[in-house]
Design a protein around this motif. Sequence first.
Motif, mmCIF file in Angstrom:
data_model
loop_
_atom_site.group_PDB
_atom_site.id
_atom_site.type_symbol
_atom_site.label_atom_id
_atom_site.label_comp_id
_atom_site.label_asym_id
_atom_site.label_seq_id
_atom_site.Cartn_x
_atom_site.Cartn_y
_atom_site.Cartn_z
ATOM 1 N N ARG A 11 0.691 -1.163 0.173
ATOM 2 C CA ARG A 11 0.045 0.041 -0.026
ATOM 3 C C ARG A 11 0.893 1.325 0.006
ATOM 4 N N LEU A 12 1.977 1.151 0.756
ATOM 5 C CA LEU A 12 2.892 2.474 0.880
ATOM 6 C C LEU A 12 3.468 2.479 -0.657
ATOM 7 N N ALA A 13 3.700 1.466 -1.230
ATOM 8 C CA ALA A 13 4.223 1.514 -2.675
ATOM 9 C C ALA A 13 3.163 2.205 -3.508
ATOM 10 N N ASP A 14 2.014 1.810 -3.532
ATOM 11 C CA ASP A 14 1.102 2.511 -4.484
ATOM 12 C C ASP A 14 0.698 4.007 -3.822
ATOM 13 N N TYR A 15 0.954 4.339 -2.679
ATOM 14 C CA TYR A 15 0.639 5.547 -2.397
ATOM 15 C C TYR A 15 1.872 6.544 -2.571
ATOM 16 N N GLY A 16 3.053 5.995 -2.469
ATOM 17 C CA GLY A 16 4.247 6.627 -3.031
ATOM 18 C C GLY A 16 4.240 6.980 -4.428
ATOM 19 N N ARG A 17 3.604 6.357 -5.271
ATOM 20 C CA ARG A 17 3.755 6.414 -6.677
ATOM 21 C C ARG A 17 2.790 7.882 -6.856
ATOM 22 N N THR A 18 1.922 8.201 -5.881
ATOM 23 C CA THR A 18 1.053 9.631 -6.063
ATOM 24 C C THR A 18 2.145 10.820 -5.919
ATOM 25 N N ASP A 19 3.309 10.549 -5.355
ATOM 26 C CA ASP A 19 4.182 11.657 -5.047
ATOM 27 C C ASP A 19 5.540 11.330 -5.109
ATOM 28 N N PRO A 20 6.325 11.584 -5.976
ATOM 29 C CA PRO A 20 7.664 10.911 -5.907
ATOM 30 C C PRO A 20 8.617 11.576 -4.885
ATOM 31 N N GLU A 21 8.180 12.761 -4.226
ATOM 32 C CA GLU A 21 8.942 13.279 -3.135
ATOM 33 C C GLU A 21 8.671 12.547 -1.570
ATOM 34 N N LEU A 22 7.587 11.639 -1.604
ATOM 35 C CA LEU A 22 7.245 11.094 -0.288
ATOM 36 C C LEU A 22 8.282 10.027 0.132
ATOM 37 N N GLN B 32 -1.963 16.418 11.502
ATOM 38 C CA GLN B 32 -1.060 16.713 10.392
ATOM 39 C C GLN B 32 -1.542 16.481 8.994
ATOM 40 N N ARG B 33 -1.484 17.033 8.211
ATOM 41 C CA ARG B 33 -2.157 16.865 6.973
ATOM 42 C C ARG B 33 -1.552 15.843 6.163
ATOM 43 N N LYS B 34 -0.093 15.640 6.299
ATOM 44 C CA LYS B 34 0.447 14.278 5.855
ATOM 45 C C LYS B 34 -0.238 13.017 6.461
ATOM 46 N N VAL B 35 -0.259 13.233 7.630
ATOM 47 C CA VAL B 35 -1.012 12.033 8.319
ATOM 48 C C VAL B 35 -2.384 11.627 7.951
ATOM 49 N N LYS B 36 -2.982 12.856 7.733
ATOM 50 C CA LYS B 36 -4.782 12.707 7.395
ATOM 51 C C LYS B 36 -4.527 11.953 6.131
ATOM 52 N N ALA B 37 -3.615 12.482 5.176
ATOM 53 C CA ALA B 37 -3.595 12.094 3.785
ATOM 54 C C ALA B 37 -3.311 10.521 3.620
ATOM 55 N N LEU B 38 -2.280 10.060 4.285
ATOM 56 C CA LEU B 38 -1.831 8.528 4.358
ATOM 57 C C LEU B 38 -2.999 7.848 5.188
ATOM 58 N N VAL B 39 -3.472 8.127 6.131
ATOM 59 C CA VAL B 39 -4.759 7.568 6.583
ATOM 60 C C VAL B 39 -5.670 7.175 5.812
ATOM 61 N N ALA B 40 -6.042 8.421 5.010
ATOM 62 C CA ALA B 40 -7.013 8.290 3.866
ATOM 63 C C ALA B 40 -6.686 7.251 2.690
ATOM 64 N N ALA B 41 -5.462 7.150 2.469
ATOM 65 C CA ALA B 41 -4.865 6.360 1.486
ATOM 66 C C ALA B 41 -5.092 4.878 1.807
ATOM 67 N N LEU B 42 -4.593 4.720 3.256
ATOM 68 C CA LEU B 42 -4.521 3.312 3.837
ATOM 69 C C LEU B 42 -5.898 2.642 3.943
ATOM 70 N N LEU B 43 -7.019 3.627 4.151
ATOM 71 C CA LEU B 43 -8.360 3.319 4.527
ATOM 72 C C LEU B 43 -9.148 2.752 3.302
ATOM 73 N N GLY B 44 -8.615 3.780 2.199
ATOM 74 C CA GLY B 44 -8.959 3.617 0.829
ATOM 75 C C GLY B 44 -8.837 2.285 0.184
#
Length: 259
Positions: A112-123, A247-259
Amino acid sequence: MKRTHLPLNALRVLDAAARHLSFTRAADELAVTPAAVGQQVRALEDTLGVVLFKRTAKGLELTPEAAAGLGALRDGFLQFEEAVRAIQAGQTSKTLTIAAPRDLTARWLAARLADYGRTDPELRFVLIASDDDLDFTQANLDLAIRLTDGPGEHEGVALGGTGHVTLALPGAPDRLIAWPGQPGEGGAAMTVADAGLAIDAARAGFGRATVPALLAEGDLGGLAVVGEPVESPLGYWLIAPVPQWRQRKVKALVAALLG
């Protein structure tokens, strides 16, 4: 050096009243009543031991004492604003430090982190393997995933529910592979350290393992689900103290993992 206690609310009122030379217009700016502005000004005068405004036929006038301090006061408020912006700038960091059980990381989280990381190469992700509670401050954690019965003292949200499934190879002996925290029966023929190792033992043909359904997603290497799902008081939870959780970055990660 001991810092003097600053009546910041009253000083903000002084700044507004001095700019408008009107308690009514200052009250409009601050979204309070004119009476509240007057009370704050009088309280500040009592604290400082000086008169700040004179009432004349033309309206309010600043006293020399008030005028002498206004420049430094306004510079101070600008510095406060710069300090707040600097603190908030930390939320733009693209590095996320996450603590999670090893088996969940290997079998679910990493993909899931690999998928999320592809949304932003700076992550960037820093993963800490842990099944125990960690001090969020000492470990510089942004988020933790725990197999537990709730978020405890932190903010949190359930990840995947509390359902467990039993896995076994077709034709495998009816022997139980146990791990700490598993639901159900005793009398295990093998006990391992976590649910991931229980899956490995089941894949090797030793017997059956009852594990969180989240770990049974994806390729099971020939394992099949046996019987009906089992409920457990324990499930995976995403948790963090309130400051990290907001934190915005944590909210975004939580949303991605729940999605």
